[in-house]
Design a protein around this motif. Structure first.
Motif, PDB file in Angstrom:
ATOM      1  N   GLY A  75       0.724  -1.024   0.021  1.00 33.60           N
ATOM      2  CA  GLY A  75       0.004  -0.066  -0.199  1.00 33.60           C
ATOM      3  C   GLY A  75       0.912   1.204  -0.056  1.00 33.60           C
ATOM      4  N   MET A  76       0.696   2.119   0.621  1.00 36.95           N
ATOM      5  CA  MET A  76       1.470   3.542   0.979  1.00 36.95           C
ATOM      6  C   MET A  76       2.043   3.392   2.228  1.00 36.95           C
ATOM      7  N   ALA A  77       2.430   2.332   3.017  1.00 34.34           N
ATOM      8  CA  ALA A  77       3.123   2.107   3.882  1.00 34.34           C
ATOM      9  C   ALA A  77       4.682   1.798   3.594  1.00 34.34           C
ATOM     10  N   THR A  78       5.243   2.601   2.976  1.00 34.49           N
ATOM     11  CA  THR A  78       6.305   2.521   2.343  1.00 34.49           C
ATOM     12  C   THR A  78       7.272   3.935   2.601  1.00 34.49           C
ATOM     13  N   VAL A  79       8.698   3.404   2.314  1.00 32.51           N
ATOM     14  CA  VAL A  79       9.682   4.624   2.427  1.00 32.51           C
ATOM     15  C   VAL A  79      11.033   4.408   1.590  1.00 32.51           C
ATOM     16  N   GLY A  80      11.385   5.456   0.987  1.00 37.74           N
ATOM     17  CA  GLY A  80      12.711   5.548   0.457  1.00 37.74           C
ATOM     18  C   GLY A  80      13.488   6.261   1.459  1.00 37.74           C
ATOM     19  N   LEU A  81      14.664   5.790   1.556  1.00 34.87           N
ATOM     20  CA  LEU A  81      15.775   6.236   2.421  1.00 34.87           C
ATOM     21  C   LEU A  81      16.941   6.676   1.851  1.00 34.87           C
ATOM     22  N   SER A  82      17.652   7.814   2.582  1.00 33.36           N
ATOM     23  CA  SER A  82      18.984   8.222   1.877  1.00 33.36           C
ATOM     24  C   SER A  82      19.887   7.242   1.914  1.00 33.36           C
ATOM     25  N   GLU A  83      21.116   7.749   1.282  1.00 37.31           N
ATOM     26  CA  GLU A  83      22.121   6.886   1.154  1.00 37.31           C
ATOM     27  C   GLU A  83      22.714   6.332   2.726  1.00 37.31           C
ATOM     28  N   SER A  84      22.667   7.196   3.694  1.00 32.82           N
ATOM     29  CA  SER A  84      23.210   6.928   4.994  1.00 32.82           C
ATOM     30  C   SER A  84      22.528   5.821   5.674  1.00 32.82           C
ATOM     31  N   LEU A  85      21.153   5.751   5.381  1.00 34.89           N
ATOM     32  CA  LEU A  85      20.443   4.609   5.863  1.00 34.89           C
ATOM     33  C   LEU A  85      20.333   3.512   4.949  1.00 34.89           C
ATOM     34  N   PHE A  86      20.320   3.679   3.583  1.00 40.73           N
ATOM     35  CA  PHE A  86      20.097   2.439   2.663  1.00 40.73           C
ATOM     36  C   PHE A  86      20.984   1.255   2.764  1.00 40.73           C
ATOM     37  N   GLU A  87      22.055   1.273   3.176  1.00 43.16           N
ATOM     38  CA  GLU A  87      22.903   0.146   3.423  1.00 43.16           C
ATOM     39  C   GLU A  87      23.376  -0.515   2.156  1.00 43.16           C
ATOM     40  N   ARG A  88      23.111   0.230   0.930  1.00 48.01           N
ATOM     41  CA  ARG A  88      23.485  -0.245  -0.459  1.00 48.01           C
ATOM     42  C   ARG A  88      22.342  -1.542  -0.637  1.00 48.01           C
ATOM     43  N   GLY A  89      21.187  -1.271  -0.366  1.00 45.47           N
ATOM     44  CA  GLY A  89      20.098  -2.214  -0.502  1.00 45.47           C
ATOM     45  C   GLY A  89      19.811  -3.449   0.668  1.00 45.47           C
ATOM     46  N   GLN A  90      20.851  -3.470   1.407  1.00 47.22           N
ATOM     47  CA  GLN A  90      20.787  -4.514   2.419  1.00 47.22           C
ATOM     48  C   GLN A  90      19.585  -4.375   3.380  1.00 47.22           C
ATOM     49  N   ILE A  91      19.024  -3.039   3.641  1.00 52.21           N
ATOM     50  CA  ILE A  91      17.876  -2.795   4.298  1.00 52.21           C
ATOM     51  C   ILE A  91      16.266  -2.816   3.684  1.00 52.21           C
ATOM     52  N   PRO A 145       5.200   8.511   0.935  1.00 54.08           N
ATOM     53  CA  PRO A 145       4.179   8.724   0.199  1.00 54.08           C
ATOM     54  C   PRO A 145       3.306   9.876   1.068  1.00 54.08           C
ATOM     55  N   ILE A 146       2.605  10.897   0.558  1.00 48.16           N
ATOM     56  CA  ILE A 146       1.994  11.857   1.352  1.00 48.16           C
ATOM     57  C   ILE A 146       0.937  11.213   2.275  1.00 48.16           C
ATOM     58  N   GLU A 147       0.350  10.092   1.479  1.00 60.25           N
ATOM     59  CA  GLU A 147      -0.884   9.442   2.425  1.00 60.25           C
ATOM     60  C   GLU A 147      -0.168   8.994   3.865  1.00 60.25           C
ATOM     61  N   ALA A 148       1.333   8.559   3.753  1.00 57.03           N
ATOM     62  CA  ALA A 148       1.739   8.252   4.917  1.00 57.03           C
ATOM     63  C   ALA A 148       2.409   9.191   5.769  1.00 57.03           C
ATOM     64  N   PHE A 149       3.042  10.453   5.067  1.00 57.00           N
ATOM     65  CA  PHE A 149       3.439  11.513   5.760  1.00 57.00           C
ATOM     66  C   PHE A 149       2.126  12.236   6.515  1.00 57.00           C
ATOM     67  N   GLU A 150       1.031  12.179   6.036  1.00 59.61           N
ATOM     68  CA  GLU A 150      -0.126  12.886   6.619  1.00 59.61           C
ATOM     69  C   GLU A 150      -0.730  12.318   7.993  1.00 59.61           C
ATOM     70  N   LYS A 151      -0.206  11.063   8.191  1.00 60.07           N
ATOM     71  CA  LYS A 151      -0.437  10.314   9.367  1.00 60.07           C
ATOM     72  C   LYS A 151       0.249  10.813  10.496  1.00 60.07           C
ATOM     73  N   ILE A 152       1.437  11.618  10.568  1.00 61.74           N
ATOM     74  CA  ILE A 152       2.162  12.054  11.435  1.00 61.74           C
ATOM     75  C   ILE A 152       2.402  13.789  11.573  1.00 61.74           C
ATOM     76  N   ALA A 153       2.169  14.212  10.202  1.00 59.73           N
ATOM     77  CA  ALA A 153       2.362  15.690  10.070  1.00 59.73           C
ATOM     78  C   ALA A 153       1.361  16.246   9.026  1.00 59.73           C
TER      79      ALA A 153
END
Length: 184
Positions: A75-91, A145-153
């Motif tokens: 669904g919309m419960a997804t996230v993209g991470l910055s390079e500092s968190l992404f761990e070259r895809g291991q995450i 996704p904006i649908e997820a963001f709007e659950k907290i802000a």
């Protein structure tokens, strides 16, 4: 060859058993038991922005290769991470709990969301890390996704300070497949 359930049936069952974007109250006044979720000290600081999908095809793809995220059950419960968190895809596939902090004007108090890592937020070296390069190292950044963001802000917040922590992944078995989701 063993019989298997149709793929759409598995996704339907998975969708019924999970809530794609959840908002729930996180109390800081009660003391957690030793067997409960991680303590508040496990929260780390980061920032979060959102994207508004202008085309349904925007939900397809992603650096983790999960294809159509809605059909795959995220669904919309997804996230993209910055390079500092992404761990070259291991995450990829990891679960995170996020909550808005510091800006009471834009935060929705007492809420948090659980999201699954499905994408990468590429650095933009045309900007400094502080001047528009949100996903540039060393920034820890979440793109929702904006649908997820709007659950907290409130959406007008734009680039918000958040706190995050890894969330325990739950799995369950259905005939012919293991299904993994970030369950609340």
């Amino acid at each position: 060859m063993s019989p298997s359930l149709p793929l759409h049936f598995l996704f339907t069952v998975a969708a019924l058993l999970t809530s794609p974007v959840s908002s729930h109250f996180s109390s800081t006044t009660s003391s957690p038991s030793p067997d409960s979720s991680p303590s508040l000290s496990d929260w780390r600081s980061a920032r979060a922005t959102y994207y508004a999908a202008s085309d349904p095809r925007d939900a397809v793809g992603g650096a983790c290769g999960y294809g159509d995220l809605v059909k795959a059950g995220y669904g919309m419960a997804t996230v993209g991470l910055s390079e500092s968190l992404f761990e070259r895809g291991q995450i990829c596939g990891a679960c995170f709990q996020l909550r808005c902090v510091e800006d009471l004007r834009w935060c929705i108090p007492g809420t948090s969301i659980i999201v699954t890592v499905t994408n990468f937020c590429a650095p933009n070296y045309g900007f400094t890390a502080e001047g528009g390069g949100h996903c540039n190292p060393p920034n820890k950044h979440f793109v929702l996704p904006i649908e997820a963001f709007e659950k907290i802000a409130i959406w007008k917040a734009g680039n918000m300070p958040v706190q995050y922590r890894r969330y325990i992944l739950h799995s369950f078995f259905l005939p012919a497949a293991f299904i993994f989701f970030c369950l609340v």
